[in-house]
Design an enzyme around this catalytic site. Structure first.
Site, mmCIF file in Angstrom:
data_model
loop_
_atom_site.group_PDB
_atom_site.id
_atom_site.type_symbol
_atom_site.label_atom_id
_atom_site.label_comp_id
_atom_site.label_asym_id
_atom_site.label_seq_id
_atom_site.Cartn_x
_atom_site.Cartn_y
_atom_site.Cartn_z
ATOM 1 N N ASP A 280 0.314 -1.200 0.290
ATOM 2 C CA ASP A 280 -0.072 0.382 -0.217
ATOM 3 C C ASP A 280 1.141 0.771 0.062
ATOM 4 O O ASP A 280 0.229 2.149 -0.419
ATOM 5 C CB ASP A 280 -0.912 0.305 1.067
ATOM 6 C CG ASP A 280 -1.947 -0.886 1.058
ATOM 7 O OD1 ASP A 280 -1.802 -1.709 0.446
ATOM 8 O OD2 ASP A 280 -2.971 -1.057 2.315
ATOM 9 N N GLY A 281 2.417 1.579 0.657
ATOM 10 C CA GLY A 281 2.636 2.113 0.651
ATOM 11 C C GLY A 281 2.956 2.674 -0.486
ATOM 12 O O GLY A 281 3.695 3.957 -1.185
ATOM 13 N N ASN B 199 -4.209 8.099 2.696
ATOM 14 C CA ASN B 199 -4.035 8.207 3.923
ATOM 15 C C ASN B 199 -4.309 8.839 4.424
ATOM 16 O O ASN B 199 -5.389 8.845 5.041
ATOM 17 C CB ASN B 199 -2.863 7.329 4.257
ATOM 18 C CG ASN B 199 -3.701 5.258 4.249
ATOM 19 O OD1 ASN B 199 -4.008 5.272 2.971
ATOM 20 N ND2 ASN B 199 -2.538 4.208 4.390
ATOM 21 N N ASP C 229 0.308 12.808 22.490
ATOM 22 C CA ASP C 229 1.287 12.481 21.817
ATOM 23 C C ASP C 229 0.685 12.856 20.745
ATOM 24 O O ASP C 229 2.134 13.455 19.605
ATOM 25 C CB ASP C 229 1.555 10.677 21.322
ATOM 26 C CG ASP C 229 1.648 10.479 23.485
ATOM 27 O OD1 ASP C 229 1.823 11.493 24.330
ATOM 28 O OD2 ASP C 229 2.154 9.665 22.897
ATOM 29 N N SER D 225 -5.033 5.261 11.956
ATOM 30 C CA SER D 225 -6.114 5.816 12.337
ATOM 31 C C SER D 225 -6.499 4.347 13.373
ATOM 32 O O SER D 225 -7.355 3.933 14.961
ATOM 33 C CB SER D 225 -7.111 6.405 11.697
ATOM 34 O OG SER D 225 -8.308 6.518 12.650
ATOM 35 N N LEU D 226 -6.913 3.005 12.983
ATOM 36 C CA LEU D 226 -7.495 1.945 13.529
ATOM 37 C C LEU D 226 -6.950 1.917 13.933
ATOM 38 O O LEU D 226 -7.081 1.620 15.371
ATOM 39 C CB LEU D 226 -7.594 1.139 11.461
ATOM 40 C CG LEU D 226 -8.227 -0.349 12.431
ATOM 41 C CD1 LEU D 226 -9.572 0.079 13.206
ATOM 42 C CD2 LEU D 226 -7.930 -1.275 11.521
#
Length: 301
Positions: free
Chosen positions: A83-84, A156, A186, A200-201
């Protein structure tokens, strides 16, 4: 449904190829793939570093930025990696609306639609338009002090994190100039639906189907446990102001990292373009969730 059910028809003559891997296996694999396309009279254009580092014996046309890719007039953009790699492909494609096909040579991935083996069995299906399209929204950011952000977009997510300190930072957050809250944490993640299954997940954010027009704000290790992720319509403008004990903080846009100065205000909005991802007809978002997140994988089933 998360994917368009319209049948795609293309008169494909030229494709772009991009990978971040530069080993012998990648060279042999891409050589085979390019040969398969050549037998179908499909011309290949390679990303410049891909062509240089893999040292193909044949000379290919290359591109190193959006402008050069646009001049080539490619019909498809093949991304080989995880995905990156697709996230980085956005740097070249931007608003050109070139459809992207991801070939997954990595590990866990939600965006790369074909495995290394499957792509060879599906070349003709791809060329005949046997695919469905999923348009993915993009985040755009600007800094009020004109801080240089060479590519201010993310597919993303955008992340604000502390830098050179173990202390929390505070992030004053406004939605369309209305004060939301101060996040003591943080950091803070602002993700698209595509990014909702990424960082996020892992920070407790919700999973959002790609067709939804949303942003997700997910605090990273918040000081107040009653501060939870929030889902917003993506037509809003989000303003952030960061305070810290040190003079800088970190801003990441997908995999790109920037050093920002405390006091800088960031303005975040939905970009005026989206990324077109292509998937096999038998693939859908919910099946991908089950497969990648191992939902239902229990001996009691």
């Amino acid at each position: 449904m998360p994917f368009s059910k319209n049948t795609l028809k293309y008169n494909i003559m030229k494709v772009a190829i991009y990978t971040q891997k530069q080993d012998l296996d990648t060279f042999l694999y891409l050589s085979k793939f390019i040969s398969e396309l050549a037998m179908r009279n499909i011309e290949c254009v390679l990303e410049e570093e891909t062509s240089t580092k893999l040292q193909f014996s044949k000379k290919f046309n290359t591109f190193k930025n959006k402008e050069e890719l646009q001049k080539e007039g490619v019909d498809f953009f093949f991304s080989f990696g995880g995905d990156g790699t697709i996230l980085n492909a956005l740097i070249f494609i931007q608003d050109l609306e070139i459809p992207v096909i991801g070939v997954n040579t990595g590990r866990l991935g939600f965006l790369a639609s074909f495995s290394k083996e499957e792509i060879f069995n599906n070349i003709d299906h791809i060329l005949h338009g046997d695919l469905v399209e999923s348009k993915r929204s993009v985040i755009e950011v600007c800094s009020t002090n004109k801080k240089s952000i060479d590519f201010p977009y993310a597919l993303n997510d955008l992340c604000i994190t502390r830098k050179q300190t173990t202390a929390m930072i505070t992030i004053d957050t406004y939605i369309d100039n209305d004060f939301l809250t101060v996040f003591w944490a943080d950091g803070l993640i602002i993700s698209t639906p595509t990014g909702s299954t990424a960082y996020s997940l892992s920070c407790g954010g919700p999973i959002i189907a790609p067709t939804n027009d949303n942003f997700v704000l997910s605090p990273i290790a918040p000081h107040n446990l009653n501060v939870r992720p929030i889902v917003l319509k993506d037509d809003v403008e989000i303003k952030l102001k960061v305070e810290s004990r040190v003079p800088e903080y970190s801003l990441s846009l997908d995999s790109r990292l920037y050093d920002m100065t405390i006091g800088d205000e960031l303005i975040i909005r939905k970009a005026p373009f989206s990324l077109r991802l292509l998937f096999p007809k038998e693939i859908n978002f919910y099946a991908t969730l089950r497969e990648k997140l191992l939902w239902g994988k229990d001996k009691r089933n």
